[in-house]
Write an enzyme that holds these catalytic residues in place. Structure first.
Site, PDB file in Angstrom:
ATOM      1  N   LYS A  47       0.833  -1.200   0.000  1.00 20.12           N
ATOM      2  CA  LYS A  47       0.000   0.000   0.000  1.00 20.12           C
ATOM      3  C   LYS A  47       0.870   1.253   0.000  1.00 20.12           C
ATOM      4  CE  LYS A  47      -2.838  -2.611   3.176  1.00 20.12           C
ATOM      5  NZ  LYS A  47      -3.189  -2.706   4.604  1.00 20.12           N
ATOM      6  N   GLU A 103       7.790   2.749  -5.499  1.00 19.46           N
ATOM      7  CA  GLU A 103       7.869   2.263  -4.115  1.00 19.46           C
ATOM      8  C   GLU A 103       7.935   3.427  -3.136  1.00 19.46           C
ATOM      9  OE1 GLU A 103       7.816  -0.024  -1.991  1.00 19.46           O
ATOM     10  OE2 GLU A 103       8.764  -1.883  -2.637  1.00 19.46           O
ATOM     11  N   ASP A 104       7.462   3.179  -1.925  1.00 19.64           N
ATOM     12  CA  ASP A 104       7.629   4.184  -0.871  1.00 19.64           C
ATOM     13  C   ASP A 104       9.090   4.238  -0.423  1.00 19.64           C
ATOM     14  OD1 ASP A 104       7.397   1.604   0.194  1.00 19.64           O
ATOM     15  OD2 ASP A 104       6.071   2.173   1.833  1.00 19.64           O
ATOM     16  N   ASP A 107      14.602  -0.489   1.491  1.00 24.06           N
ATOM     17  CA  ASP A 107      15.324  -0.651   2.748  1.00 24.06           C
ATOM     18  C   ASP A 107      16.375  -1.759   2.560  1.00 24.06           C
ATOM     19  OD1 ASP A 107      15.673  -0.151   5.552  1.00 24.06           O
ATOM     20  OD2 ASP A 107      14.418  -1.874   6.021  1.00 24.06           O
ATOM     21  N   ASP A 163       4.259   3.214   6.836  1.00 18.72           N
ATOM     22  CA  ASP A 163       3.435   2.943   8.012  1.00 18.72           C
ATOM     23  C   ASP A 163       4.225   2.421   9.192  1.00 18.72           C
ATOM     24  OD1 ASP A 163       3.883   0.331   6.668  1.00 18.72           O
ATOM     25  OD2 ASP A 163       2.571  -0.423   8.249  1.00 18.72           O
ATOM     26  N   ARG A 169       0.121   6.266   7.297  1.00 18.15           N
ATOM     27  CA  ARG A 169       0.302   6.359   5.851  1.00 18.15           C
ATOM     28  C   ARG A 169      -0.287   7.654   5.300  1.00 18.15           C
ATOM     29  NH1 ARG A 169       1.901   1.172   4.012  1.00 18.15           N
ATOM     30  NH2 ARG A 169       0.881  -0.583   5.028  1.00 18.15           N
TER      31      ARG A 169
HETATM   32  P1  IMP Z   1      12.817  -4.033   2.138  1.00 21.89           P
HETATM   33  O1  IMP Z   1      12.243  -5.272   1.519  1.00 21.89           O
HETATM   34  O2  IMP Z   1      13.628  -4.333   3.359  1.00 21.89           O
HETATM   35  O3  IMP Z   1      13.546  -3.135   1.171  1.00 21.89           O
HETATM   36  O4  IMP Z   1      11.636  -3.244   2.766  1.00 21.89           O
HETATM   37  C1  IMP Z   1      10.647  -2.700   2.034  1.00 21.89           C
HETATM   38  C2  IMP Z   1       9.437  -2.475   2.901  1.00 21.89           C
HETATM   39  O5  IMP Z   1       9.763  -2.393   4.312  1.00 21.89           O
HETATM   40  C3  IMP Z   1       8.836  -1.149   2.542  1.00 21.89           C
HETATM   41  O6  IMP Z   1       7.955  -1.268   1.457  1.00 21.89           O
HETATM   42  C4  IMP Z   1       8.164  -0.781   3.837  1.00 21.89           C
HETATM   43  O7  IMP Z   1       6.902  -1.381   3.904  1.00 21.89           O
HETATM   44  C5  IMP Z   1       9.020  -1.368   4.924  1.00 21.89           C
HETATM   45  N1  IMP Z   1       9.933  -0.355   5.515  1.00 21.89           N
HETATM   46  C6  IMP Z   1      11.276  -0.301   5.427  1.00 21.89           C
HETATM   47  N2  IMP Z   1      11.771   0.754   6.088  1.00 21.89           N
HETATM   48  C7  IMP Z   1      10.703   1.409   6.600  1.00 21.89           C
HETATM   49  C8  IMP Z   1      10.550   2.609   7.378  1.00 21.89           C
HETATM   50  O8  IMP Z   1      11.496   3.334   7.739  1.00 21.89           O
HETATM   51  N3  IMP Z   1       9.286   2.946   7.713  1.00 21.89           N
HETATM   52  C9  IMP Z   1       8.203   2.208   7.339  1.00 21.89           C
HETATM   53  N4  IMP Z   1       8.287   1.100   6.598  1.00 21.89           N
HETATM   54  C10 IMP Z   1       9.535   0.695   6.239  1.00 21.89           C
HETATM   55 MG    MG Z   2       5.309  -1.331   2.897  1.00 23.67          MG
END
Ligand code: IMP
Ligand code: MG
Length: 183
Positions: A47, A103-104, A107, A163, A169
């Site tokens: 989302k 993407e938001d 990470d 979130d 959000r």
């Molecule tokens: P990744 O797979 O570790 O790159 O993480 C991606 C997902 O982790 C994002 O789409 C977010 O839903 C969540 N995420 C990572 N860092 C944050 C943050 O600082 N705040 C909120 N959600 C996060």
């Molecule tokens: Mg997310």
């Protein structure tokens, strides 16, 4: 009723900065895809990618098509296990299409890597990533977002799609939560 803005310790990326960053990215996308015959497809990740997608598309001055994908990561406690499940796939045929995943935040990179692999299997012509926030220090897998709004340190952020337990959000900016909100 409580006011969510009172739960924010500090604004990390203001609404004005988000709009400015979105305009800049849209300008580069217009340029990068100017010779694209078929309309590029912007795939919004649900989302979290919704507010940024909504802002970004307003500033793109060429025809584009929008679609949605929802990938969830299983959480073992507070840490992501890295296991991902496709909750909702894109609906259109992406074969031969130029795709931009919106993407938001990137990470560890695991979510976007999974999405990129999935879209490549569907025969896309090209695929790039637009992320409102990039946390390069947190990266565990080798993926890169071509279009980035802002670089963040390893801080947990909320707002504009991001979130904490599904909340925040709807904040029009990206901020850092007060410590007491985590307990
Ligand atoms: P990744 O797979 O570790 O790159 O993480 C991606 C997902 O982790 C994002 O789409 C977010 O839903 C969540 N995420 C990572 N860092 C944050 C943050 O600082 N705040 C909120 N959600 C996060
Ligand atoms: Mg997310």
């Amino acid at each position: 009723m409580s006011n969510i803005h009172d739960e924010i310790k500090e604004i990390f990326f203001s609404h004005e900065e988000i709009v400015e960053a979105s305009k800049k990215i849209a300008e580069i996308i217009d340029q990068d895809y100017k010779d694209c015959e078929k309309d590029p497809v912007l795939v919004c990740t649900l989302k979290g990618g919704l507010p940024f997608s909504a802002e970004l598309i307003k500033h793109i001055n060429r025809h584009i098509i929008i679609d949605f994908i929802d990938v969830a990561s299983y959480h073992g406690g507070t840490e992501s296990t890295g296991k991902l499940i496709l909750r909702k796939d894109v609906t259109m045929d992406l074969h031969g299409r130029d795709v931009i995943v919106v993407e938001d935040i990137v990470d560890t990179g695991k979510t976007i890597k999974h999405i990129l692999g999935h879209l490549k299997e569907r025969g896309v012509r090209s695929v790039e990533v637009a992320a409102l926030v990039d946390k390069p220090e947190a990266r565990l897998v080798d993926v890169k977002a071509k279009y980035v709004g802002v670089i963040s340190p390893k801080e947990f952020l909320v707002g504009f799609g991001l979130d904490y337990a599904e909340r925040y959000r709807n904040l029009p900016y990206i901020g850092i939560l007060k410590e007491e909100m985590y307990s």
